[in-house]
Scaffold this motif. Structure first.
Motif, PDB file in Angstrom:
ATOM      1  N   TYR A   1      59.265  48.469   8.772  1.00 23.04           N
ATOM      2  CA  TYR A   1      60.409  47.764   9.327  1.00 23.04           C
ATOM      3  C   TYR A   1      61.590  47.745   8.420  1.00 23.04           C
ATOM      4  CZ  TYR A   1      56.938  46.202  12.946  1.00 23.04           C
ATOM      5  OH  TYR A   1      56.036  45.870  13.762  1.00 23.04           O
ATOM      6  N   ALA A   2      62.770  48.164   8.838  1.00 22.07           N
ATOM      7  CA  ALA A   2      63.844  48.106   7.967  1.00 22.07           C
ATOM      8  C   ALA A   2      64.746  46.990   8.133  1.00 22.07           C
ATOM      9  CB  ALA A   2      64.729  49.612   8.401  1.00 22.07           C
ATOM     10  N   ILE A   3      64.266  45.861   7.811  1.00 17.71           N
ATOM     11  CA  ILE A   3      64.857  44.576   7.826  1.00 17.71           C
ATOM     12  C   ILE A   3      64.833  43.870   6.639  1.00 17.71           C
ATOM     13  CG2 ILE A   3      64.109  44.234  10.416  1.00 17.71           C
ATOM     14  CD1 ILE A   3      62.158  42.099   9.388  1.00 17.71           C
ATOM     15  N   ASP A   4      65.809  42.940   6.388  1.00 16.44           N
ATOM     16  CA  ASP A   4      66.004  42.069   5.394  1.00 16.44           C
ATOM     17  C   ASP A   4      65.236  40.660   5.524  1.00 16.44           C
ATOM     18  OD1 ASP A   4      67.587  40.135   3.456  1.00 16.44           O
ATOM     19  OD2 ASP A   4      68.719  41.946   3.241  1.00 16.44           O
ATOM     20  N   LEU A   5      64.844  40.094   4.417  1.00 15.72           N
ATOM     21  CA  LEU A   5      64.154  38.597   4.660  1.00 15.72           C
ATOM     22  C   LEU A   5      65.212  37.753   4.969  1.00 15.72           C
ATOM     23  CD1 LEU A   5      61.663  38.812   1.806  1.00 15.72           C
ATOM     24  CD2 LEU A   5      61.364  39.673   3.980  1.00 15.72           C
ATOM     25  N   LEU A   6      66.513  38.074   4.852  1.00 15.74           N
ATOM     26  CA  LEU A   6      67.554  37.118   5.305  1.00 15.74           C
ATOM     27  C   LEU A   6      67.481  37.178   6.755  1.00 15.74           C
ATOM     28  CD1 LEU A   6      70.064  37.760   2.731  1.00 15.74           C
ATOM     29  CD2 LEU A   6      68.537  35.894   2.674  1.00 15.74           C
ATOM     30  N   ASP A   7      66.996  37.949   7.421  1.00 14.46           N
ATOM     31  CA  ASP A   7      67.020  37.956   8.926  1.00 14.46           C
ATOM     32  C   ASP A   7      65.559  37.408   9.401  1.00 14.46           C
ATOM     33  OD1 ASP A   7      66.862  38.752  11.675  1.00 14.46           O
ATOM     34  OD2 ASP A   7      66.798  40.753  11.239  1.00 14.46           O
ATOM     35  N   ARG A   8      65.504  36.177   9.629  1.00 13.97           N
ATOM     36  CA  ARG A   8      64.345  35.249   9.890  1.00 13.97           C
ATOM     37  C   ARG A   8      63.947  35.644  11.525  1.00 13.97           C
ATOM     38  NH1 ARG A   8      63.298  28.913   9.721  1.00 13.97           N
ATOM     39  NH2 ARG A   8      64.544  28.874   7.905  1.00 13.97           N
ATOM     40  N   GLU A   9      64.892  36.108  12.242  1.00 15.66           N
ATOM     41  CA  GLU A   9      64.414  36.505  13.529  1.00 15.66           C
ATOM     42  C   GLU A   9      63.845  37.803  13.850  1.00 15.66           C
ATOM     43  OE1 GLU A   9      66.703  37.673  17.559  1.00 15.66           O
ATOM     44  OE2 GLU A   9      67.510  35.939  16.420  1.00 15.66           O
ATOM     45  N   GLY A  10      64.420  38.564  12.838  1.00 12.52           N
ATOM     46  CA  GLY A  10      63.662  40.148  12.667  1.00 12.52           C
ATOM     47  C   GLY A  10      62.301  39.778  11.950  1.00 12.52           C
ATOM     48  N   LEU A  11      62.135  39.051  10.948  1.00 17.57           N
ATOM     49  CA  LEU A  11      61.018  38.812  10.391  1.00 17.57           C
ATOM     50  C   LEU A  11      59.808  38.292  11.266  1.00 17.57           C
ATOM     51  CD1 LEU A  11      59.543  39.182   7.497  1.00 17.57           C
ATOM     52  CD2 LEU A  11      60.434  36.978   6.613  1.00 17.57           C
ATOM     53  N   THR A  12      60.218  37.353  11.991  1.00 15.28           N
ATOM     54  CA  THR A  12      59.328  36.834  13.128  1.00 15.28           C
ATOM     55  C   THR A  12      58.730  37.900  13.968  1.00 15.28           C
ATOM     56  OG1 THR A  12      60.602  34.588  12.777  1.00 15.28           O
ATOM     57  CG2 THR A  12      59.206  34.861  14.721  1.00 15.28           C
ATOM     58  N   ALA A  13      59.687  38.617  14.468  1.00 14.65           N
ATOM     59  CA  ALA A  13      59.003  39.588  15.415  1.00 14.65           C
ATOM     60  C   ALA A  13      58.216  40.609  14.694  1.00 14.65           C
ATOM     61  CB  ALA A  13      60.270  40.461  15.724  1.00 14.65           C
ATOM     62  N   VAL A  14      58.057  40.769  13.457  1.00 14.25           N
ATOM     63  CA  VAL A  14      56.987  41.383  12.623  1.00 14.25           C
ATOM     64  C   VAL A  14      55.867  40.797  12.616  1.00 14.25           C
ATOM     65  CG1 VAL A  14      56.419  42.473  10.337  1.00 14.25           C
ATOM     66  CG2 VAL A  14      58.936  42.438  10.840  1.00 14.25           C
ATOM     67  N   PHE A  15      55.868  39.495  12.293  1.00 17.02           N
ATOM     68  CA  PHE A  15      54.374  38.770  12.301  1.00 17.02           C
ATOM     69  C   PHE A  15      53.999  38.760  13.927  1.00 17.02           C
ATOM     70  CE2 PHE A  15      55.859  37.433   8.394  1.00 17.02           C
ATOM     71  CZ  PHE A  15      54.628  37.264   7.814  1.00 17.02           C
ATOM     72  N   ALA A  16      54.986  38.556  14.805  1.00 12.53           N
ATOM     73  CA  ALA A  16      54.526  38.488  16.226  1.00 12.53           C
ATOM     74  C   ALA A  16      53.676  40.086  16.691  1.00 12.53           C
ATOM     75  CB  ALA A  16      55.576  38.233  17.043  1.00 12.53           C
ATOM     76  N   GLU A  17      54.426  40.932  16.191  1.00 18.84           N
ATOM     77  CA  GLU A  17      53.792  42.523  16.628  1.00 18.84           C
ATOM     78  C   GLU A  17      52.588  42.780  15.799  1.00 18.84           C
ATOM     79  OE1 GLU A  17      57.154  44.867  16.045  1.00 18.84           O
ATOM     80  OE2 GLU A  17      58.427  43.851  17.533  1.00 18.84           O
ATOM     81  N   ASN A  18      52.229  42.008  14.738  1.00 19.65           N
ATOM     82  CA  ASN A  18      51.165  42.261  13.924  1.00 19.65           C
ATOM     83  C   ASN A  18      50.116  41.448  13.399  1.00 19.65           C
ATOM     84  OD1 ASN A  18      52.032  45.591  12.861  1.00 19.65           O
ATOM     85  ND2 ASN A  18      53.925  44.008  12.931  1.00 19.65           N
ATOM     86  N   LYS A  19      49.039  41.225  13.743  1.00 20.47           N
ATOM     87  CA  LYS A  19      47.963  40.151  13.089  1.00 20.47           C
ATOM     88  C   LYS A  19      47.943  40.280  11.662  1.00 20.47           C
ATOM     89  CE  LYS A  19      43.675  37.813  13.914  1.00 20.47           C
ATOM     90  NZ  LYS A  19      44.473  36.385  13.619  1.00 20.47           N
ATOM     91  N   ILE A  20      48.875  39.654  10.739  1.00 18.65           N
ATOM     92  CA  ILE A  20      48.958  39.711   9.346  1.00 18.65           C
ATOM     93  C   ILE A  20      47.797  38.560   8.621  1.00 18.65           C
ATOM     94  CG2 ILE A  20      50.419  39.395   7.284  1.00 18.65           C
ATOM     95  CD1 ILE A  20      51.474  41.559   9.185  1.00 18.65           C
ATOM     96  N   SER A  21      47.102  39.188   7.740  1.00 20.66           N
ATOM     97  CA  SER A  21      46.205  38.340   7.079  1.00 20.66           C
ATOM     98  C   SER A  21      46.549  37.903   5.984  1.00 20.66           C
ATOM     99  CB  SER A  21      44.818  39.174   6.427  1.00 20.66           C
ATOM    100  OG  SER A  21      44.271  39.486   7.939  1.00 20.66           O
ATOM    101  N   ALA A  22      47.428  38.517   4.848  1.00 25.92           N
ATOM    102  CA  ALA A  22      48.072  38.296   3.808  1.00 25.92           C
ATOM    103  C   ALA A  22      49.242  38.716   3.528  1.00 25.92           C
ATOM    104  CB  ALA A  22      47.047  38.333   2.551  1.00 25.92           C
ATOM    105  N   VAL A  23      50.417  38.271   2.770  1.00 31.33           N
ATOM    106  CA  VAL A  23      51.440  38.941   1.986  1.00 31.33           C
ATOM    107  C   VAL A  23      51.322  39.297   0.734  1.00 31.33           C
ATOM    108  CG1 VAL A  23      53.834  38.473   2.109  1.00 31.33           C
ATOM    109  CG2 VAL A  23      52.746  37.764   3.874  1.00 31.33           C
ATOM    110  N   ILE A  24      52.050  40.615   0.343  1.00 33.94           N
ATOM    111  CA  ILE A  24      52.189  40.689  -1.004  1.00 33.94           C
ATOM    112  C   ILE A  24      53.849  40.906  -0.897  1.00 33.94           C
ATOM    113  CG2 ILE A  24      51.916  42.390  -2.982  1.00 33.94           C
ATOM    114  CD1 ILE A  24      49.501  43.124  -1.912  1.00 33.94           C
ATOM    115  N   HIS A  25      54.514  40.077  -1.733  1.00 34.11           N
ATOM    116  CA  HIS A  25      55.895  39.687  -1.701  1.00 34.11           C
ATOM    117  C   HIS A  25      56.396  40.324  -2.881  1.00 34.11           C
ATOM    118  CE1 HIS A  25      59.778  38.088  -1.140  1.00 34.11           C
ATOM    119  NE2 HIS A  25      59.672  36.914  -1.559  1.00 34.11           N
ATOM    120  N   PHE A  26      57.166  41.415  -2.844  1.00 37.52           N
ATOM    121  CA  PHE A  26      57.958  42.025  -3.803  1.00 37.52           C
ATOM    122  C   PHE A  26      59.541  42.083  -3.575  1.00 37.52           C
ATOM    123  CE2 PHE A  26      54.153  44.871  -3.836  1.00 37.52           C
ATOM    124  CZ  PHE A  26      53.735  44.751  -4.955  1.00 37.52           C
ATOM    125  N   ALA A  27      59.769  41.954  -2.505  1.00 34.06           N
ATOM    126  CA  ALA A  27      61.285  41.941  -2.008  1.00 34.06           C
ATOM    127  C   ALA A  27      61.987  41.011  -3.091  1.00 34.06           C
ATOM    128  CB  ALA A  27      61.397  41.806  -0.520  1.00 34.06           C
TER     129      ALA A  27
END
Length: 344
Positions: free
Chosen positions: A55-81
């Protein structure tokens, strides 16, 4: 099990994606490509022979980030950005504070909404600031000395507060020392924009005759050869450290900081000599005065990571220089190399 990798197209991110896929995890990558290239993720697909959503989105885009979580069942996050140039952070502190901290706050809000409580955070040894003792261990007082380092320190404190408020969270804070090297395939590596800020990419470009000489800042430090000593770690060892941390946070609650370094320091002259030995090329350099704020010696005490994560760095300076040189010679213009070859 799906792992969200923010900043997954970056230098450390791509190598960690390869190791995650190799270990059998599914990944989802979020990256705004402000300091990375989509081609890097194509190379990850080639190395792993596996596909994954990007997903070519910025973490400042909370709405876009929410869509990523809605579309994928995430178990954990590795946060480099995050933005990462120390010098630029000094000239653009508001940009760094807004991007790195607000982006992380957005990520944590969305994680909380979807009840994802597991995070491996890409911190930095810059949180230690100017310490007078070595090796550096995790219990030292923290005192970052530039805006970039302070964003890492502030995020560490934010994550500690989140855990204190909700002890269902499990967080590993990984404090990196100096990552160098590249994947042994030569397909992924560090691809800095413009003139490199870090020692080994600069040396590599001098060896490749893309830059005329290396500037060595200070030969009058109280070290064995007068140049600054740092803890260099192979980026693949660093990536494996993230997998070890991931295993811990998926099975334990809490928040802990870990140094990821070799526990050994190399001087600037030793790195130059190692690179010359690997490449068979002379590295011309010019001595300059010390840079303000630089200290003589900095290296990690990695004992906690060895004990609690069952992790140690396995590659030496020769491996780091050899693998970086393979990346440089295979990709003289970084990730643009293949694109240029296909259009010529």
């Amino acid at each position: 099990m799906k792992i969200l990798v923010t900043g997954g197209a970056g230098y450390i991110g791509t190598h960690t994606c390869v190791e995650l896929l190799k270990a059998g995890y599914e990944i989802v990558v979020v990256d705004n490509f402000s300091n990375s290239k989509p081609e890097a993720l194509e190379r990850v697909r080639e190395i792993s022979n596996k596909d994954f959503p990007v997903y070519a989105i910025d973490l400042l885009d909370r709405e876009g980030l929410t869509a990523v979580f809605a579309e994928n069942k995430i178990s954990a996050v590795i946060h480099f950005a995050g933005l990462k140039a120390v010098g630029e952070s000094v000239s653009k502190p508001l940009t760094y504070y807004h991007n790195n901290i607000t982006g992380t706050l957005n990520l944590c809000h969305v994680m909380e909404k979807f009840e994802v409580n597991n995070m491996v955070f890409s911190s930095s040894a810059t949180v230690y600031g100017l310490q007078q003792c070595v090796p550096l261990h995790e219990d030292l007082p923290l005192q970052a000395t530039n805006p970039y380092g302070r964003t890492k320190l502030m995020i560490e404190e934010i994550l500690r507060d989140i855990y204190q408020s909700d002890q269902n969270w499990s967080i590993a804070l990984l404090r990196y020392f100096n990552p160098i090297g590249a994947h042994r395939s030569g397909k992924i590596g560090e691809d800095p924009n413009g003139i490199p800020n870090n020692l080994v990419p600069f040396i590599s470009q001098v060896a490749a005759k893309k830059l005329p000489k290396l500037n060595v800042f200070g030969d009058d430090y109280p070290t064995h050869d007068g140049t600054g000593v740092r803890d260099y770690i192979h980026v693949v060892d660093l990536a494996i450290g993230h997998l070890k941390a991931l295993e811990i946070i998926l099975t334990n609650k809490g928040i802990e900081a870990y140094n990821l370094g070799t526990g050994k320091g190399y001087s600037v002259f030793e790195v130059i000599q190692a690179f010359e030995k690997v490449t068979g090329k002379s590295i011309p350099y010019e001595l300059q005065t010390r840079r303000p704020g630089d200290i003589a010696v900095s290296y990690a005490d990695p004992a906690k990571a060895e004990k609690e994560l069952n992790w140690t760095a396995g590659k030496d300076l020769h491996d780091m220089c050899r693998d970086f040189w393979k990346w440089q010679t295979s990709n003289p213009n970084g990730y643009e190399t293949r694109k240029q070859a296909s259009t010529s």
